[in-house]
Structures are given as structure tokens and as C-alpha cells.
Design an enzyme around this catalytic site. Structure first.
Site, mmCIF file in Angstrom:
data_model
loop_
_atom_site.group_PDB
_atom_site.id
_atom_site.type_symbol
_atom_site.label_atom_id
_atom_site.label_comp_id
_atom_site.label_asym_id
_atom_site.label_seq_id
_atom_site.Cartn_x
_atom_site.Cartn_y
_atom_site.Cartn_z
ATOM 1 N N HIS A 137 37.825 27.896 44.274
ATOM 2 C CA HIS A 137 38.811 27.158 43.169
ATOM 3 C C HIS A 137 39.661 25.822 44.172
ATOM 4 O O HIS A 137 39.702 24.616 43.567
ATOM 5 C CB HIS A 137 40.155 28.132 42.987
ATOM 6 C CG HIS A 137 40.634 27.627 41.615
ATOM 7 N ND1 HIS A 137 40.941 28.431 40.587
ATOM 8 C CD2 HIS A 137 40.822 26.468 41.009
ATOM 9 C CE1 HIS A 137 41.543 27.978 39.591
ATOM 10 N NE2 HIS A 137 41.613 26.659 39.877
ATOM 11 N N TYR A 140 43.322 32.208 36.490
ATOM 12 C CA TYR A 140 44.053 31.730 34.875
ATOM 13 C C TYR A 140 44.317 33.172 34.166
ATOM 14 O O TYR A 140 45.219 32.789 33.221
ATOM 15 C CB TYR A 140 42.808 31.141 34.088
ATOM 16 C CG TYR A 140 42.261 29.820 34.741
ATOM 17 C CD1 TYR A 140 43.074 29.175 35.752
ATOM 18 C CD2 TYR A 140 41.285 29.337 34.100
ATOM 19 C CE1 TYR A 140 42.418 27.761 36.205
ATOM 20 C CE2 TYR A 140 40.669 28.046 34.669
ATOM 21 C CZ TYR A 140 41.311 27.641 35.574
ATOM 22 O OH TYR A 140 41.008 26.382 36.130
ATOM 23 N N LYS A 194 36.132 31.220 39.209
ATOM 24 C CA LYS A 194 36.590 30.529 40.460
ATOM 25 C C LYS A 194 37.246 31.685 41.163
ATOM 26 O O LYS A 194 37.916 32.457 40.880
ATOM 27 C CB LYS A 194 37.199 29.501 40.359
ATOM 28 C CG LYS A 194 36.726 28.285 39.402
ATOM 29 C CD LYS A 194 37.805 27.272 39.271
ATOM 30 C CE LYS A 194 37.398 26.286 37.895
ATOM 31 N NZ LYS A 194 37.652 27.069 36.732
#
Length: 287
Positions: free
Chosen positions: A110, A52, A77
Site C-alpha cells: 500500500h 479500507y 493491498k
């Protein structure tokens, strides 16, 4: 659940807050402003990931807020490129450094496959999970789990693990409820979390959902979030304004009827991201 600070108990006894704030795309402005606003709005559970690019901004927002680390629940993650026994351990160290913390509350794999069509995913997942177990035993993460894993991916781990996954974080919302995965996790005592619990814009203007939401005096977003909670699933909504952030927390003053739960749970597919764990991005979306 009476408010967002209530929690679900994971299979290792850890208390997981019942609503979190998803940080995917929360720093597109290249600042910690949105995450800091979420802290000001009352969120204490934050879901991030190395992919992210928000770990550093989350650390910045926490530092500016003055909130004590122990008052927060932080999940991150390991990305597809960080899979494997040694790689995941290195990824975890980097995540701790970026988040400026000495422990995580939860760490997840993930995705089950590093790329579409990857044949040796079973071995890779087992090796990655072995690294996750080692991290867990070190005491620097309170719970470990997976994200976007389907039953056959989890079954592979369960047949080869010493520590069972505590969580499976999946796309879940009206119009895409992944019933088989939800039922499997329930049977295996694995807590389901919902990324994208509100789906996409198609859901916000969905005639049936608008009608049901109106009958309870709530928004469609509030209905979707409460629907997850009523199913025993932890929603991770995200928004960019403090008004929406607070509205997404105000979901405890009503109960969805059995009939409405059936209608929502059996509606036609809508709001799906287009992502599939085995087949990659089917419609060009990304998460």
C-alpha cells in the site's frame, strides 16, 4: 479502449480491466449496499485494501450478486503495519479469508514507508517484496505490484527483485499528474493506476475543466476519467449512486484534442489529497 471491459496488458501478460471501482469509504454506512450497487451498475473490477475495511463487504456484495468469481478482477493491498516478509504473507492469508476467495487478481504494497521519517525503508520494502514474490509463485495471486511508490522506491525494488512490479497505483488526476513517476513507470513497463482520478470538489468546479468538458458534452468527472485512459492509465473512480457510477463508465465516446490534453496536463496544482509517500499527510488528509 472501447468500453470498461477492455483491458491493459500487464508486464506478466495478465489483462487488467481499464476501469475499476474504488471501494475506499464505500462501506461507511457499515453495509455492502454501495458495492452491491456498483456490481449492478456493471463494474467487474474492484479495488480494496485491508486498511479500507471493505474487503468483507465486497465479499458480501459478490455473494449476493451471484456473479462468478472468475468474472471479477479483485485487487487488495497490504497496509503499513503488514509490511515485512512474514507479516505480508500473513496479511495476504487474512485478506483471502475476509474476501472469501482462494486467489486475488492483484496484490499491492500500500505505501513504501510504514511511517513518516522511517529510515530503514529500503530493507523493509525488499523484505516485503520477497514475501510478495513468494505469494506470487504460490499461484494464488495473478499479479503483484505497489501503491504510492515513487521512482526511488521502485528503483530499490528493481535492483533487488526477481519479479518486477506489474503496477504502481498512485494519486493521479488533472492538477496532480505526478509526471516523473508516470514517465518512470512507462519506461520500466509498469502499469500506472489512478486512485482519486476525479480529484476533489475543487476540480468539479474548476473553470477551465468545466469549459473543456462542456466542449465535448461531458461532465468534468467524465473528462478526468477519460484523461487518465487517454494517458494509458487505469482510473479507479468511486461514487455512491448508480447514476454517477454509470456516468463514470460512459467515457469512451470522445477523444480529447492534443491542445486540451496539454492544457489539462499543465494546469496548476489542484485537488491534491495532501498525502506524500515520504512525508505522510501534509494537509491532514487520508487515503
Amino acid at each position: 479502449m472501447k468500453d470498461m471491459y477492455d483491458a491493459f496488458q500487464l508486464n506478466n501478460g495478465v489483462e487488467n480491466p481499464c476501469i475499476g471501482f474504488g471501494t475506499f469509504k464505500a462501506a461507511d454506512s457499515k453495509s455492502a449496499e454501495i458495492i452491491r450497487t456498483a456490481i449492478d451498475a456493471g463494474y467487474r473490477y474492484f479495488d480494496t485494501a485491508s486498511f479500507y475495511g471493505t474487503e468483507g463487504y465486497l465479499a458480501e456484495a459478490i455473494k449476493a450478486s451471484g456473479i462468478k468469481r472468475e468474472e471479477l478482477f479483485i485487487t487488495s493491498k497490504a497496509w503499513k503495519t503488514e509490511m515485512g516478509y512474514e507479516n505480508v504473507k500473513k496479511a495476504f492469508e487474512k485478506t483471502l479469508e475476509t474476501l472469501e476467495t482462494d486467489y486475488l487478481d492483484m496484490y499491492l504494497i500500500h505505501w513504501p514507508l510504514p511511517e513518516e521519517g522511517y529510515k530503514d525503508w529500503k530493507r523493509l520494502d525488499i523484505e516485503t517484496w520477497r514475501g510478495m514474490e513468494e505469494i506470487y509463485r504460490s499461484g494464488r495471486v495473478r499479479a503483484i505490484g505497489v501503491s504510492n511508490f515513487l521512482p526511488h522506491h521502485i528503483e530499490n525494488l528493481l535492483q533487488n527483485c526477481e519479479i518486477r512490479p506489474a503496477v504502481d497505483q498512485i494519486e493521479f488526476h488533472p492538477g496532480y499528474t505526478q509526471e516523473m513517476t508516470v514517465q518512470y513507470c512507462k519506461e520500466k513497463n509498469i502499469q500506472v493506476q489512478a486512485w482519486s482520478p476525479i480529484g476533489r470538489s475543487a476540480l468539479l468546479n474548476h473553470e477551465m475543466l468545466m469549459e473543456i468538458a462542456d466542449s465535448y458534452g461531458v461532465s468534468v468527472a467524465q473528462l478526468c476519467i477519460h484523461y487518465a485512459l487517454q494517458r494509458g492509465i487505469i482510473p479507479l473512480p468511486k461514487s455512491s449512486t448508480i447514476e454517477r457510477m454509470k456516468q463514470n463508465q460512459d467515457v469512451f465516446g470522445f477523444e480529447i484534442s492534443k491542445e486540451d490534453m496539454y492544457c489539462i496536463g499543465t494546469m496548476a496544482q489542484a485537488g491534491w489529497s495532501g498525502l506524500h509517500p515520504d512525508f505522510g499527510s501534509i494537509r491532514g488528509a487520508s487515503k
